[in-house]
Write an enzyme that holds these catalytic residues in place. Structure first.
Site, short mmCIF file in Angstrom:
data_model
loop_
_atom_site.label_atom_id
_atom_site.label_comp_id
_atom_site.label_asym_id
_atom_site.label_seq_id
_atom_site.Cartn_x
_atom_site.Cartn_y
_atom_site.Cartn_z
CG LEU A 161 -11.18 4.34 6.57
CD1 LEU A 161 -10.35 5.60 6.75
CD2 LEU A 161 -12.60 4.71 6.14
CB VAL B 266 5.18 2.52 10.07
CG1 VAL B 266 5.49 3.77 10.89
CG2 VAL B 266 4.91 1.34 11.00
CB THR B 267 -0.49 2.61 10.26
OG1 THR B 267 -1.49 3.09 11.18
CG2 THR B 267 -1.03 1.41 9.52
CB CYS C 110 1.22 8.42 9.03
SG CYS C 110 -0.31 7.54 9.36
CG HIS D 144 -3.96 -2.41 11.05
ND1 HIS D 144 -4.75 -1.31 10.80
CD2 HIS D 144 -3.24 -2.61 9.91
CE1 HIS D 144 -4.53 -0.88 9.56
NE2 HIS D 144 -3.60 -1.65 9.01
CG LEU E 21 -7.72 7.03 4.09
CD1 LEU E 21 -7.99 7.93 5.28
CD2 LEU E 21 -8.15 7.73 2.81
N GLY E 22 -4.57 4.00 3.60
CA GLY E 22 -3.48 3.48 2.79
C GLY E 22 -4.08 2.61 1.72
NE ARG F 128 -0.34 0.31 5.00
CZ ARG F 128 0.54 1.20 5.47
NH1 ARG F 128 0.81 2.29 4.77
NH2 ARG F 128 1.14 1.00 6.63
#
Length: 230
Positions: free
Chosen positions: A177, A70-71, A194, A73, A164-165, A66
């Site tokens: 999302l 970095v994020t 991010c 979850h 978002l990615g 994507r």
């Protein structure tokens, strides 16, 4: 577009499944919207720099295709993956991103929270001092003259509540999302969210909004169905 509520599913096989769906959809398969949550995982986008993962500890880090940096979850976060053909729907990528953000804004509004866009930084943000204020942000995207550079993102007084990615391959979209409902937010402190050092991450629970994952998941799914319809 068929909506599928997947529950809590591991990230890596879900990533592979949506990539397979986008690249080789079966002739009889409709476009789909997957709604889920993931066990704890950090994901790196194509532009992701390992130095933004400060201290992963026991949380796995997964490289993805994507966009973005970095994020994180984890449980208590609603993740939405629209698997659609943008060309068939007549939606350009920039408009697609706008509609995903708008779905998050409208979902937050349904629970009394005002979401905002920030110039130069995809995602949705809230005022930390007053997440229910409708006043416009000075940092909001504004019209620029041709050739004028984009402003540097300004997160003063803000917390990020939705990320978002996306990836578009042969006009088909995947990834999507993530909207924070009631999470353990500590893992966000182990990364530069991010790619922005010091960017604060919030969820509805930390804003004082008591709402279930299911309620937010169904609201977000409905908003995406409406906004992506043509």
């Amino acid at each position: 577009m068929e909506t599928r509520f997947l529950g809590r599913v591991n990230y890596a096989p879900t990533f592979q499944a949506m990539k397979d769906f986008a690249h080789q959809p079966a002739p009889d398969e409709r476009e789909q919207l997957w709604i889920c949550e993931h066990p704890p995982v950090f994901t790196l986008g194509l532009a992701g720099r390992p130095e933004h993962v400060l201290a992963p500890g026991d949380i796995p880090v997964v490289a993805t295709d994507r966009g973005g940096q970095v994020t994180y979850h984890g449980p208590g976060q609603v993740v939405a993956y629209p698997l659609i053909d943008l060309q068939r729907r007549g939606i350009f990528v920039k408009e697609y991103v706008y509609r995903l953000e708008e779905a998050a804004i409208r979902t937050l509004r349904a629970f009394g929270v005002t979401g905002h866009r920030v110039a130069g930084a995809p995602g949705i943000y809230v005022r930390l001092a007053d997440p229910f204020s409708h006043a416009l942000l000075p940092q909001r995207p504004q019209r620029r003259e041709p050739g004028q550079p984009a402003p540097a993102p300004d997160f003063t007084g803000l917390g990020k509540i939705a990320a978002l990615g996306i990836k578009v391959s042969r006009h088909r979209s995947y990834h999507g999302l993530a909207l924070n409902v009631a999470m353990d937010l500590q893992p966000f402190e182990r990364i530069n969210p991010c790619g922005y050092p010091g960017l604060r991450t919030v969820d509805l629970a930390s804003l004082g909004v008591a709402v279930s994952w299911d309620e937010v998941a169904h609201e977000l799914a409905g908003q995406l169905q409406r906004l992506l319809a043509v």
